[in-house]
Scaffold this motif. Structure first.
Motif, PDB file in Angstrom:
ATOM      1  N   ARG A 136       0.027   0.144   7.158  1.00 22.97           N
ATOM      2  CA  ARG A 136       0.495   0.726   5.889  1.00 22.97           C
ATOM      3  C   ARG A 136       1.156   2.084   6.098  1.00 22.97           C
ATOM      4  O   ARG A 136       2.027   2.474   5.315  1.00 22.97           O
ATOM      5  CB  ARG A 136      -0.681   0.834   4.916  1.00 22.97           C
ATOM      6  CG  ARG A 136      -0.346   1.311   3.518  1.00 22.97           C
ATOM      7  CD  ARG A 136       0.466   0.282   2.764  1.00 22.97           C
ATOM      8  NE  ARG A 136       0.873   0.754   1.446  1.00 22.97           N
ATOM      9  CZ  ARG A 136       1.990   1.432   1.224  1.00 22.97           C
ATOM     10  NH1 ARG A 136       2.787   1.729   2.217  1.00 22.97           N
ATOM     11  NH2 ARG A 136       2.308   1.823   0.004  1.00 22.97           N
ATOM     12  N   ALA A 175       1.006 -12.422  -2.122  1.00 24.03           N
ATOM     13  CA  ALA A 175       1.570 -11.146  -2.564  1.00 24.03           C
ATOM     14  C   ALA A 175       1.499 -11.034  -4.082  1.00 24.03           C
ATOM     15  O   ALA A 175       1.083 -10.011  -4.621  1.00 24.03           O
ATOM     16  CB  ALA A 175       3.013 -11.023  -2.079  1.00 24.03           C
ATOM     17  N   ALA A 176       1.903 -12.101  -4.778  1.00 26.85           N
ATOM     18  CA  ALA A 176       1.946 -12.056  -6.236  1.00 26.85           C
ATOM     19  C   ALA A 176       0.542 -11.847  -6.811  1.00 26.85           C
ATOM     20  O   ALA A 176       0.358 -11.072  -7.748  1.00 26.85           O
ATOM     21  CB  ALA A 176       2.553 -13.346  -6.782  1.00 26.85           C
ATOM     22  N   CYS A 202      -2.096 -10.488  -5.260  1.00 27.68           N
ATOM     23  CA  CYS A 202      -2.614  -9.161  -4.910  1.00 27.68           C
ATOM     24  C   CYS A 202      -1.976  -8.081  -5.776  1.00 27.68           C
ATOM     25  O   CYS A 202      -2.635  -7.140  -6.185  1.00 27.68           O
ATOM     26  CB  CYS A 202      -2.351  -8.844  -3.438  1.00 27.68           C
ATOM     27  SG  CYS A 202      -3.361  -9.793  -2.305  1.00 27.68           S
ATOM     28  N   PHE A 203      -0.676  -8.213  -6.060  1.00 25.93           N
ATOM     29  CA  PHE A 203       0.014  -7.149  -6.782  1.00 25.93           C
ATOM     30  C   PHE A 203      -0.333  -7.177  -8.273  1.00 25.93           C
ATOM     31  O   PHE A 203      -0.639  -6.146  -8.862  1.00 25.93           O
ATOM     32  CB  PHE A 203       1.525  -7.264  -6.602  1.00 25.93           C
ATOM     33  CG  PHE A 203       2.295  -6.262  -7.407  1.00 25.93           C
ATOM     34  CD1 PHE A 203       2.131  -4.910  -7.174  1.00 25.93           C
ATOM     35  CD2 PHE A 203       3.156  -6.656  -8.421  1.00 25.93           C
ATOM     36  CE1 PHE A 203       2.816  -3.967  -7.914  1.00 25.93           C
ATOM     37  CE2 PHE A 203       3.849  -5.726  -9.165  1.00 25.93           C
ATOM     38  CZ  PHE A 203       3.676  -4.380  -8.909  1.00 25.93           C
ATOM     39  N   ARG A 246       4.344   8.712   5.895  1.00 28.22           N
ATOM     40  CA  ARG A 246       3.001   8.866   5.335  1.00 28.22           C
ATOM     41  C   ARG A 246       2.048   9.605   6.257  1.00 28.22           C
ATOM     42  O   ARG A 246       0.895   9.845   5.891  1.00 28.22           O
ATOM     43  CB  ARG A 246       2.431   7.473   4.986  1.00 28.22           C
ATOM     44  CG  ARG A 246       3.214   6.779   3.879  1.00 28.22           C
ATOM     45  CD  ARG A 246       2.768   5.345   3.692  1.00 28.22           C
ATOM     46  NE  ARG A 246       1.486   5.210   3.031  1.00 28.22           N
ATOM     47  CZ  ARG A 246       1.328   4.949   1.737  1.00 28.22           C
ATOM     48  NH1 ARG A 246       2.383   4.803   0.979  1.00 28.22           N
ATOM     49  NH2 ARG A 246       0.127   4.834   1.224  1.00 28.22           N
ATOM     50  N   GLU A 250       6.790   0.644   3.650  1.00 26.67           N
ATOM     51  CA  GLU A 250       6.576   0.482   2.212  1.00 26.67           C
ATOM     52  C   GLU A 250       6.853  -0.956   1.796  1.00 26.67           C
ATOM     53  O   GLU A 250       6.955  -1.249   0.615  1.00 26.67           O
ATOM     54  CB  GLU A 250       7.503   1.411   1.418  1.00 26.67           C
ATOM     55  CG  GLU A 250       7.346   2.893   1.712  1.00 26.67           C
ATOM     56  CD  GLU A 250       6.162   3.507   0.990  1.00 26.67           C
ATOM     57  OE1 GLU A 250       5.352   2.749   0.430  1.00 26.67           O
ATOM     58  OE2 GLU A 250       6.059   4.750   0.996  1.00 26.67           O
ATOM     59  N   ARG A 251       7.066  -1.844   2.766  1.00 34.08           N
ATOM     60  CA  ARG A 251       7.372  -3.233   2.437  1.00 34.08           C
ATOM     61  C   ARG A 251       6.233  -4.133   2.862  1.00 34.08           C
ATOM     62  O   ARG A 251       5.697  -3.998   3.960  1.00 34.08           O
ATOM     63  CB  ARG A 251       8.662  -3.685   3.145  1.00 34.08           C
ATOM     64  CG  ARG A 251       9.873  -2.817   2.859  1.00 34.08           C
ATOM     65  CD  ARG A 251      10.284  -2.862   1.401  1.00 34.08           C
ATOM     66  NE  ARG A 251      10.763  -4.177   1.004  1.00 34.08           N
ATOM     67  CZ  ARG A 251      12.039  -4.537   1.046  1.00 34.08           C
ATOM     68  NH1 ARG A 251      12.955  -3.697   1.454  1.00 34.08           N
ATOM     69  NH2 ARG A 251      12.403  -5.744   0.672  1.00 34.08           N
ATOM     70  N   LEU A 252       5.883  -5.065   2.007  1.00 34.95           N
ATOM     71  CA  LEU A 252       4.741  -5.927   2.283  1.00 34.95           C
ATOM     72  C   LEU A 252       4.955  -6.786   3.532  1.00 34.95           C
ATOM     73  O   LEU A 252       4.077  -6.893   4.385  1.00 34.95           O
ATOM     74  CB  LEU A 252       4.471  -6.841   1.080  1.00 34.95           C
ATOM     75  CG  LEU A 252       3.285  -7.780   1.293  1.00 34.95           C
ATOM     76  CD1 LEU A 252       1.988  -7.014   1.272  1.00 34.95           C
ATOM     77  CD2 LEU A 252       3.269  -8.882   0.259  1.00 34.95           C
ATOM     78  N   ARG A 261      -8.262  -5.512  -2.565  1.00 34.47           N
ATOM     79  CA  ARG A 261      -9.465  -4.674  -2.683  1.00 34.47           C
ATOM     80  C   ARG A 261     -10.733  -5.473  -2.406  1.00 34.47           C
ATOM     81  O   ARG A 261     -11.726  -5.378  -3.129  1.00 34.47           O
ATOM     82  CB  ARG A 261      -9.541  -4.025  -4.068  1.00 34.47           C
ATOM     83  CG  ARG A 261      -8.351  -3.144  -4.336  1.00 34.47           C
ATOM     84  CD  ARG A 261      -8.315  -2.720  -5.787  1.00 34.47           C
ATOM     85  NE  ARG A 261      -7.061  -2.060  -6.101  1.00 34.47           N
ATOM     86  CZ  ARG A 261      -6.864  -0.754  -5.957  1.00 34.47           C
ATOM     87  NH1 ARG A 261      -7.810   0.009  -5.512  1.00 34.47           N
ATOM     88  NH2 ARG A 261      -5.706  -0.231  -6.264  1.00 34.47           N
ATOM     89  N   LEU A 268       1.191 -17.035   6.630  1.00 35.58           N
ATOM     90  CA  LEU A 268       2.638 -16.854   6.501  1.00 35.58           C
ATOM     91  C   LEU A 268       3.222 -17.828   5.484  1.00 35.58           C
ATOM     92  O   LEU A 268       4.123 -17.480   4.724  1.00 35.58           O
ATOM     93  CB  LEU A 268       3.316 -17.026   7.867  1.00 35.58           C
ATOM     94  CG  LEU A 268       2.961 -15.951   8.898  1.00 35.58           C
ATOM     95  CD1 LEU A 268       3.752 -16.140  10.174  1.00 35.58           C
ATOM     96  CD2 LEU A 268       3.205 -14.555   8.329  1.00 35.58           C
ATOM     97  N   LEU A 287      -5.306  -5.377   0.331  1.00 36.35           N
ATOM     98  CA  LEU A 287      -4.510  -5.174  -0.882  1.00 36.35           C
ATOM     99  C   LEU A 287      -5.195  -5.766  -2.104  1.00 36.35           C
ATOM    100  O   LEU A 287      -4.984  -5.321  -3.224  1.00 36.35           O
ATOM    101  CB  LEU A 287      -3.122  -5.794  -0.714  1.00 36.35           C
ATOM    102  CG  LEU A 287      -2.225  -5.083   0.289  1.00 36.35           C
ATOM    103  CD1 LEU A 287      -0.952  -5.870   0.538  1.00 36.35           C
ATOM    104  CD2 LEU A 287      -1.885  -3.684  -0.203  1.00 36.35           C
ATOM    105  N   MET A 301       4.516  -4.817   6.547  1.00 30.10           N
ATOM    106  CA  MET A 301       3.118  -4.411   6.702  1.00 30.10           C
ATOM    107  C   MET A 301       2.302  -5.556   7.300  1.00 30.10           C
ATOM    108  O   MET A 301       1.499  -5.355   8.215  1.00 30.10           O
ATOM    109  CB  MET A 301       2.540  -3.995   5.354  1.00 30.10           C
ATOM    110  CG  MET A 301       1.064  -3.611   5.439  1.00 30.10           C
ATOM    111  SD  MET A 301       0.392  -3.222   3.816  1.00 30.10           S
ATOM    112  CE  MET A 301      -1.361  -3.359   4.143  1.00 30.10           C
ATOM    113  N   LEU A 338       2.641 -16.434   1.969  1.00 31.52           N
ATOM    114  CA  LEU A 338       2.957 -15.005   1.832  1.00 31.52           C
ATOM    115  C   LEU A 338       3.278 -14.618   0.395  1.00 31.52           C
ATOM    116  O   LEU A 338       2.713 -13.687  -0.170  1.00 31.52           O
ATOM    117  CB  LEU A 338       4.166 -14.712   2.731  1.00 31.52           C
ATOM    118  CG  LEU A 338       4.317 -13.313   3.287  1.00 31.52           C
ATOM    119  CD1 LEU A 338       3.116 -12.945   4.122  1.00 31.52           C
ATOM    120  CD2 LEU A 338       5.575 -13.213   4.125  1.00 31.52           C
TER     121      LEU A 338
END
Lengths: 396, 271
Positions: free
Chosen positions: A230, A175-176, A178-179, A288, A234-236, A42, A168, A40, A239, A171
């Protein structure tokens, strides 16, 4: 010894084999969990630079442990070496990216090949030593569980468990970043340090897993499980969890298979297992997957064709033979092609429905874009009654 | 920055915590200079934002509007100058400031829902290593409702339209409950309904005494939407109440030949 695959999968292969299989599963979970974030962010390809950069470290670790302890195969010395040059590989890649005009892909390619070349030179040198014990080193290229000692297995299991727990715990932070890294920075978070933590966990799992999966293929372990996961969510959170499970299953099967057929390198078996799960997901995942996508597309086209045919019928315009056959089958047209009473009513309904859809698009273009079924489903099935009433009330 | 001289370090700490006159404002900028590589992007900017101001940041492409917001937030390195938020350096005022970046800066295929994105606005308050709780999600849902997006809470963010995505980002900023909002082109490429919703939210914030700086591209609507304007083109051309700062003369100064006189007139600029 007669070990069947079933026995091995059920952990009936003796304590050491069981430990190796469970250790491999934990390794897969660790790689899958941190791999999800690597993907995520990249940064997937940097794991290839890291894994190749560990080879000289393994060789240096062997030489150091030979000099210090008279035995080159002390597992934690080899892993320490792998961590050290793997870390150097990361620093080199980032330095080239930040201080030259080269892009990251070029930096990765350069670092990967230089470190790998250096590692091969050192390995060749080790082969000429008369110390013995260097035979196990090939395992670092393609992976093997055959000659794994109990202490190695514990090291792998423990190291992987630490990676899973650390990921964990972080997490939310991962997440923050990466997004939306800029937003995380604006919140005052030390984005560079969080990135560093992610990269270090990646380096740790790669170093720990080298001997089992092999440095050539271990990149697959941090990429394929999250990509597979993935497809299903659709939830991190889900995933990350699924990615860990897929990685664990791939390593578990790979290790068990290679224990029943020691001639096959573990790394290849792990990757092939992971690839099988990926292929199934690619085809069959509910939202998907390719099959679901194909079905959705076909249904949509059929609905669209029917709707357009009905609109043409209402306007008295000609339609293509295929649409005509469909309308005859549905009883909208009689076998001669003339509209039935039922057909006229349907065409009128479709026409009115389309008028409402057009009004909706004109007044709420944003929502019209976002609803599924604009212009193809009956508007009453998609919008709430009060919305439809409001559209009916507009007089034009 | 590391300072080895203890006396100097002490003085710097004092300066860093003590408010200085006008520097008590929601945003105080002095002599701010930013450069990318060797090209100056912002040139010695002085600016003080009024409390409760709804401020439009206006200027031609490449004027440094986005850079100004990023420099305030410390997202880009500054060459010189000082930024204070409510009298404090940005590092000590993070919880009073919220940022809505341009939409293009995000990976829209990211596995996250509208509600999760809004909850990210709470991450700073939830704290490190702690989990997002039900009450946090409820609070986030209320913020989504505030921008008319509650029914899309579970939608993956890539499956929203541009205007809806913008509203989700605004809701994330609202979740931060900040006194100073920095919004980078929130009205670019959104539909009329979204534009109205965003404006209502901004006016509510103003009514609560909060301050918003909004990078804005549409000159026609500046006088309708903003009570203060900061007109930028590398340097600060003019800043103040819209009637004084957004005039034919200042626009000519900022845009030069890039705007026809008729366009300036159409913008309803004063004078």
């Amino acid at each position: 010894m007669d070990r069947t695959l079933i026995d091995l999968l059920l952990l009936q292969g003796g304590f050491n084999t069981t430990l190796v299989t469970v250790g491999a599963a934990l390794l897969g979970a660790g790689a899958g969990v941190i791999g999800a974030f690597t993907l995520l962010r990249r940064q997937a390809l940097i794991s290839d630079a890291i894994s190749h950069a560990t080879l000289p470290g393994v060789a240096l670790g062997f030489l150091a442990s030979l000099a210090l302890f008279g035995d080159g195969r002390i597992a934690w010395m080899l892993m320490l070496g792998a961590l050290a040059t793997g870390g150097l590989g990361i620093l080199a890649t980032q330095w080239i990216r930040d201080h030259t005009r080269l892009r990251e892909d070029a930096a990765i390619g350069t670092v990967l090949s230089v470190f790998f070349g250096l590692g091969i030179v050192l390995l060749s040198h080790i082969q000429t030593l008369k110390s013995g014990g260097q035979a196990g080193l090939e395992a670092f290229l393609l992976g093997s569980t055959a000659a794994m000692t109990t202490s190695e297995a514990w090291l792998i299991a423990g190291g992987s468990a630490v990676v899973v727990l650390a990921t964990l715990a972080m997490l939310k932070e991962f997440a923050a970043v990466c997004f939306d890294a800029d937003h995380a920075r604006a919140l005052g978070w030390p984005v560079a340090k969080i990135d560093l933590a992610m990269t270090f966990l990646l380096l740790a799992v790669l170093s720990v897993g080298l001997k089992t999966v092999g440095l050539i293929l271990i990149i697959a372990l941090v990429i394929i499980p999250p990509v597979t996961a993935r497809f299903w969510t659709e939830r991190l959170g889900k995933m990350v969890a699924l990615s860990g499970v897929f990685g664990a299953v791939a390593c578990y099967f790979g290790a068990a298979l290679s224990a029943s057929a020691p001639a096959l390198p573990t790394g290849s078996l792990v990757v092939l297992t992971a690839a099988a799960m990926f292929s199934v997901s690619l085809l069959l995942a509910p939202a998907r997957g390719l099959v679901a996508h194909g079905i959705r597309l076909t249904r949509f086209r059929r609905r669209l064709m029917l709707r357009q045919a009905l609109l043409r019928l209402d306007q008295g315009e000609p339609m293509v033979p295929r649409a005509m056959r469909r309308l005859i089958r549905l009883g909208v047209l009689d076998p001669e092609g003339a509209p039935t009473a039922f057909g006229r009513a349907m065409a009128r309904d479709a026409s009115h429905d389309h008028l409402l859809w057009t009004r909706y698009l004109a007044r709420h273009p944003d929502e019209a874009f976002a609803v599924t079924g604009w212009g193809t489903r009956p508007i009453t099935e998609v919008l709430s009654p009060d919305q439809v009433d409001a559209l009916e009330a507009i007089d034009q | 920055m590391r300072v080895d001289n203890p006396i100097l370090a002490e003085r710097m700490r004092e300066q860093a915590t003590a408010p200085i006159g006008a520097a008590d404002a929601p945003l105080f900028i002095a002599n701010l200079t930013v450069a990318y590589a060797d090209k100056p992007a912002l040139w010695a900017i002085d600016y003080t934002a009024p409390v409760g101001g709804l401020i439009g940041i206006v200027g031609p492409n490449g004027a440094g509007k986005s850079t100004l917001l990023k420099a305030v937030l410390g997202l880009v390195p500054t060459v010189a100058g000082e930024v204070r938020v409510f009298g404090r350096p940005i590092g000590q005022a993070r919880e009073r400031i919220a940022y809505v970046p341009q939409r293009s800066s995000v990976d829209w295929d990211f596995p996250t829902t509208a509600l999760d994105v809004v909850a990210m606005g709470l991450y700073g308050r939830i704290g490190w290593f702690k989990r997002v709780r039900r009450r946090h999600l409820n609070f986030a849902l209320e913020r989504l409702d505030q921008v008319g997006m509650a029914e899309f809470a579970d939608r993956q963010i890539g499956q929203l339209s541009g205007g809806q995505q913008q509203r989700v980002f605004l809701a994330r900023a609202l979740a931060q409950d900040a006194d100073l909002m920095l919004l980078d082109e929130p009205l670019a490429g959104v539909d009329a309904a979204t534009e109205a919703t965003i404006l209502n939210v901004l006016r509510d914030l103003k009514a609560q005494g909060r301050t918003a700086l909004v990078v804005h591209h549409d000159l026609q609507t500046v006088t309708d939407y903003f009570d203060h304007v900061a007109l930028l083109n590398g340097r600060m051309i003019a800043a103040g109440p819209t009637g004084e700062a957004f005039t034919e003369a200042t626009l000519l100064d900022a845009y030069g030949g890039r705007l026809a006189t008729s366009e300036i007139r159409a913008a309803g600029a004063g004078d």
